[in-house]
Design a protein around this motif. Sequence first.
Motif, short mmCIF file in Angstrom:
data_model
loop_
_atom_site.label_atom_id
_atom_site.label_comp_id
_atom_site.label_asym_id
_atom_site.label_seq_id
_atom_site.Cartn_x
_atom_site.Cartn_y
_atom_site.Cartn_z
N TRP A 39 0.85 -1.19 0.00
CA TRP A 39 0.00 0.00 0.00
C TRP A 39 0.88 1.23 0.00
CZ3 TRP A 39 -0.57 -3.93 3.65
CH2 TRP A 39 0.10 -3.74 4.87
N ARG A 76 -6.22 0.53 4.83
CA ARG A 76 -5.42 -0.17 3.81
C ARG A 76 -4.71 -1.39 4.37
NH1 ARG A 76 -0.74 4.44 2.72
NH2 ARG A 76 0.36 4.24 4.68
N GLU A 77 -4.27 -1.31 5.64
CA GLU A 77 -3.59 -2.46 6.24
C GLU A 77 -4.53 -3.67 6.29
OE1 GLU A 77 -3.46 0.62 7.32
OE2 GLU A 77 -1.36 1.15 7.62
N GLU A 78 -5.81 -3.42 6.54
CA GLU A 78 -6.77 -4.53 6.62
C GLU A 78 -7.02 -5.14 5.24
OE1 GLU A 78 -10.30 -3.03 8.51
OE2 GLU A 78 -9.28 -2.71 10.43
N ALA A 108 -3.92 -7.14 4.35
CA ALA A 108 -3.82 -8.40 5.10
C ALA A 108 -4.79 -9.43 4.54
CB ALA A 108 -4.09 -8.13 6.58
N ILE A 125 3.41 -9.17 2.03
CA ILE A 125 3.14 -7.75 2.27
C ILE A 125 4.45 -6.98 2.33
CG2 ILE A 125 2.27 -6.09 3.95
CD1 ILE A 125 0.20 -8.22 4.80
N PRO A 132 5.19 -3.33 3.25
CA PRO A 132 4.66 -2.03 3.66
C PRO A 132 5.64 -0.91 3.29
CG PRO A 132 5.52 -3.19 5.55
CD PRO A 132 5.68 -4.11 4.37
N ASP A 172 7.29 0.33 7.57
CA ASP A 172 7.49 -0.51 8.76
C ASP A 172 7.97 -1.90 8.38
OD1 ASP A 172 7.35 0.91 11.08
OD2 ASP A 172 5.17 0.81 11.24
#
Lengths: 340, 340
Positions: A92, A145-147, A150, A160, A162, A165
């Motif tokens: 993302w 977006r993290e959801e 995932a 993933i 990112p 991080d």
Amino acid sequence: MSSQSALSSAIPDTAQVFAATISDVEAAYDRISGQVIRTPLFENAAVNAACGARILIKPEMLQHTGSFKFRGASNRVALMSAAERAGGIVAWSSGNHALAISAVAARHGIHATILMPSDAPRAKIEGAERLGGTVRLYDRATEVREEIGADIAARTGAVIIPPYDDPHVIAGQGTVGLELAEQAAALGARLDMALFACSGGGLVAGAATALKARSPATQVFSVEPDGFDDTARSLASGKPERNAPGATTLCDALMVPTPGLLTFPINRALLAGGVAVTDDEVKAAMRLVYDTLKLVVEPGGVTPLAAVLAGKVDATGKTVGVVLSGGNVDPDTYATCIGA
Amino acid sequence: MSSQSALSSAIPDTAQVFAATISDVEAAYDRISGQVIRTPLFENAAVNAACGARILIKPEMLQHTGSFKFRGASNRVALMSAAERAGGIVAWSSGNHALAISAVAARHGIHATILMPSDAPRAKIEGAERLGGTVRLYDRATEVREEIGADIAARTGAVIIPPYDDPHVIAGQGTVGLELAEQAAALGARLDMALFACSGGGLVAGAATALKARSPATQVFSVEPDGFDDTARSLASGKPERNAPGATTLCDALMVPTPGLLTFPINRALLAGGVAVTDDEVKAAMRLVYDTLKLVVEPGGVTPLAAVLAGKVDATGKTVGVVLSGGNVDPDTYATCIGA
């Protein structure tokens, strides 16, 4: 190493501790130096005069895909196993990480799904698609977006990656600091300070790690846009702060709500501080870069120079490393910023 | 040298014969290499794909004062005696030579009077003044700049430094070709052709002189705007042709009525030919440079890339040197050209 020990002991309360070391950055550079552009380091008399300082400029908009993000993406993807590559990548990004992942994945024949906010610049959305990324837009206001990422990873087996991080992404971005230290030394210059644009904080965390080892007297600052100065306030308070919702900025690349889980402990340990700049200060710096350097810089990418020009750090008479971190900006926005 | 003999015998009818040699260009480079920026030579995958060729780009907008003109000005001024320097300089220019002379004169503490057309871009007029030049505007339609310049020189003792019809200016601009040949060789590339923007023809004449010696298999082409293709037509007919009055072009830097007296014989002897591009072709190339290279290029400066993109030369599958010669363009014009 003592700096690492100091760092580790300073953040006992954080679950996701990642103590970046110069070895991580050096290993990243060994891994990616044949793929990335070693952008130059140069100065310009007009910029120096405008700043009242010696400004050593590192133009990362000349990097592949128009920003430093190609470094972290290259380092992370290089470490994927064959099995992982078969499952693809999900990432993302507000834009520059999207372009970088799309390009690096395509180079390795890996499928990449990219989650981008629906209000991202067209140059970035269309660019990611042109480079081979499968773009899936999301609504900043209603989706997380993290959801989404995932969920895709769980369904497809994708890795993933990112935007900040991730230890290998941070180490890859840190090669900007490694080159900066080496190139300044080659010029016989001693960097009193160095400034980096800051969103999630991966660039400044990686670069500060490199500078701590290679140029320990250099004060490192993060630069954010007004309204998105979470890192500056977090550095001041010592704990992660969150931006108030509803703020706006020209700097589309620098809009995160709070510092990264991995990056903030590093930045808290290594940075001299954080500052923020206004949209007008960003525009003035973009115009100066247009007039004098003939480089296209995007709003978020020019924030370090904007901070020096606006006196947000005490740079007078000093030697200052300024990374112009990206140049992906829609023509309409760019025209407005340079005063057309 | 045989190339010089061939050149001299080819132009017995021209009074102002100046047979440029590689020695002139090499001597110029020895003189100015400590003052000029050795601009890089690089390629970009997206540009190569758009052109169907390997394009080696030399970005002279990154030169001091934003164009290659700084090279010729530096070489000519370096050769002025102390007595000449006391009398000052008078120069005429549509803009880039004005900026270069202003900057070089200021560096040496020499007074410079610059004659510029009243319709020159504000960026160029104001830039020359900011650099210390004394600008005197003239009307393209009713005044003859060479006459005004000669009058000033007669009254003040100033040395005239014309934009292209001067052996030392030509030799200085030729260092672009010298660097191009050296840098291509360092990349292991054999240049099939090289293209240069052409107004009075100083850049292409000097560069062709260097390439003839250092990369003799390279075909050299001049590129002009439609309506100002005097060099292309003169190369075809073998004698100096003149443009019809009243033409217009986006390329403010490339508006001369006829080839230079010193430059045309050189170009007639050395060039493979001349081509011309439309304003729309110029805009498309500027947009490509904006999107992919993150460099600000002015309309006249992008003409070589425009020519390749538009198929004006048969570049398919070849290795092509493309000099982007300048980046001094008003924001309004630039915004229009990149589609804002």
